[in-house]
Write a protein that holds these residues in place. Structure first.
Motif, PDB file in Angstrom:
ATOM      1  N   LYS A  42      -0.589   0.679  -0.590  1.00 48.26           N
ATOM      2  CA  LYS A  42       0.685   1.385  -0.412  1.00 48.26           C
ATOM      3  C   LYS A  42       1.187   1.509   1.029  1.00 48.26           C
ATOM      4  O   LYS A  42       2.154   2.228   1.275  1.00 48.26           O
ATOM      5  N   SER A  62       1.925  -3.986   4.670  1.00 50.47           N
ATOM      6  CA  SER A  62       2.397  -4.966   3.689  1.00 50.47           C
ATOM      7  C   SER A  62       3.261  -6.049   4.343  1.00 50.47           C
ATOM      8  O   SER A  62       3.351  -7.160   3.849  1.00 50.47           O
ATOM      9  N   TYR A  77      -0.843  -7.862  -0.488  1.00 50.08           N
ATOM     10  CA  TYR A  77      -0.126  -6.840  -1.254  1.00 50.08           C
ATOM     11  C   TYR A  77       0.393  -7.389  -2.582  1.00 50.08           C
ATOM     12  O   TYR A  77       0.235  -6.775  -3.623  1.00 50.08           O
ATOM     13  N   ASN A 102      -1.304  -5.854  -5.959  1.00 47.28           N
ATOM     14  CA  ASN A 102      -0.475  -4.961  -6.781  1.00 47.28           C
ATOM     15  C   ASN A 102       0.067  -5.642  -8.032  1.00 47.28           C
ATOM     16  O   ASN A 102       0.122  -5.028  -9.095  1.00 47.28           O
ATOM     17  N   TYR A 152       5.614  -4.246   0.139  1.00 46.54           N
ATOM     18  CA  TYR A 152       5.100  -3.170  -0.721  1.00 46.54           C
ATOM     19  C   TYR A 152       6.176  -2.749  -1.722  1.00 46.54           C
ATOM     20  O   TYR A 152       5.933  -2.671  -2.930  1.00 46.54           O
TER      21      TYR A 152
END
Ligand code: NAD
Ligand code: UFG
Length: 331
Positions: A84, A89, A96, A100, A148
């Motif tokens: 996060k 990021s 990232y 994610n 991100y």
């Protein structure tokens, strides 16, 4: 219900686990401990007097995730796990996007295979980009300024498409505004492993004298006092939002803003912290931080109405609970 919580030893996940256990759910927590500590698990169990099943597993590991789903009869998933740090990021975008997005896809794949139809996802107000406030769920999303934020927007799109193709799948996309604060016991709070990113951890570092001065990014925004305005929400109110989202989950996709609906400037937050805790927060003005927007706050009427949920704690409670946790850490 038997709920699989990813990222459950992290900041928001750990507070949500306490709220979920108190609401009577049984939890299976999966976390690779990349940004959290194992002792958080014992604290959550101590606070609630309940057991938690824990797996130290990376969610990009498809075989390991499949195994967990094959062992447990899971009724729903709350997916908090993710990287996060906005600045980081930009430096390592592939890390990232991979972490994610792949985590989300692996999890959903297992959900479909094992007939798990309730899925709650941690999204972010960042997907609104620089829209006009207050941000409403029906707004067209604007590009975010960093990888991100893009992972959140992409994950939302992936989940929306999967729900369209699988009519029994129920997805709740929760767009968090700015979570701060800590559990009232002082046992749980934010304990990142790497560099700090957000305002409140820097406020506490300045109050403790770990850093000489808090840097206030920008003093010339078109706001009440020239500093950035955000919708800070107490992490325990946010935790309650997850219990409400799970209880009220519907077929298809629902999107909810989780915030207070109220904006607070950086200077207002600093002054509230000083007043509530009787301690000075030294600060200096520096240039704006690239990528920051001036004002961000939520329209929370949809969550209020459909989830029967409202954030109750004010900015002073947020500052008090943050500081209590910080004081406990040094004891
Ligand atoms: P956090 O870093 O404290 O918790 C995330 C947890 O996920 C950590 O414990 C980490 O170890 C774990 N994790 C990360 N990648 C993993 C992987 N591949 N496999 C297993 N575990 C993994 O962060 P948080 O503040 O609790 O945020 C939770 C979620 O909410 C994140 O998805 C974040 O993007 C989102 N969110 C946070 C904020 C905020 O300001 N804190 C705002 C909006 C949205
Ligand atoms: N700020 C400072 N000094 C600091 C840190 C922050 O002045 O040392 C200011 C920022 O300029 C901004 C405000 O404090 O005006 C809040 O900044 P944060 O970094 O705490 O939070 P952001 O609103 O930038 O972003 C956070 C999360 C994102 C999430 C977003 C959702 O970091 O992941 O909230 O609204 F997407």
């Amino acid at each position: 219900m038997n709920i699989l919580v990813t990222g459950g030893t992290g900041y928001i996940g750990s507070h949500a686990c306490v709220a979920l256990l108190e609401a009577g759910h049984d939890l299976i927590v999966v976390d690779n401990l990349y940004n959290s500590k194992i002792d958080t698990l014992e604290k959550m169990m101590r606070l609630t007097n309940k057991e938690i099943t824990f797996y130290q597993v990376d969610l990009t590991n498809e075989l390991a995730v499949d195994k967990i789903f094959s062992i447990h009869s899971i009724d729903g998933v709350i997916h908090f796990a993710g990287m996060k740090a906005v600045g980081e990021s930009v430096e390592v975008p592939l890390t990232y996007y991979y972490n994610n997005i792949v985590s989300t896809m692996v999890l959903v794949k297992a959900c479909l295979k094992y007939n798990v139809y309730r899925f709650v996802f941690s999204s972010s107000a960042t997907v609104y980009g620089d829209n006009t406030v207050p941000f409403v769920e029906t707004m067209d999303l604007l590009p975010t300024t960093n990888p991100y934020g893009e992972t959140k927007a992409m994950s939302e799109r992936i989940l929306i498409d999967i729900a369209k193709a699988n009519p029994t799948f129920s997805v709740s996309l929760l767009r968090y505004f700015n979570p701060v604060g800590a559990h009232e016991s002082g046992l749980l709070g934010e304990r990142p492993n790497g560099t700090l990113n957000n305002l409140m951890p820097y406020v506490t570092q300045a109050a403790k004298g770990v850093i000489k001065k808090l840097k206030v990014f920008g003093s010339d925004y078109p706001t009440v006092d020239g500093t950035g305005v955000r919708d800070y929400i107490h992490v325990m109110d946010l935790a309650g939002g997850h219990v409400a989202a799970l209880n009220n989950i519907k077929k298809g996709v629902q999107i909810y803003n989780l915030g207070t609906g109220k904006g607070t400037s950086v200077l207002e937050l600093i002054h509230a912290f000083e007043k509530e805790n009787g301690i000075e927060v030294p600060f200096e003005f520096v240039n704006r931080r690239p990528g920051d927007i001036a004002i961000c706050y939520a329209d929370v009427s949809k969550a209020n109405k459909e989830l029967n949920w409202t954030a109750k704690r004010d900015i002073f409670a947020m500052c008090r609970d943050t500081w209590r946790f910080e004081q406990n850490l040094v004891k």
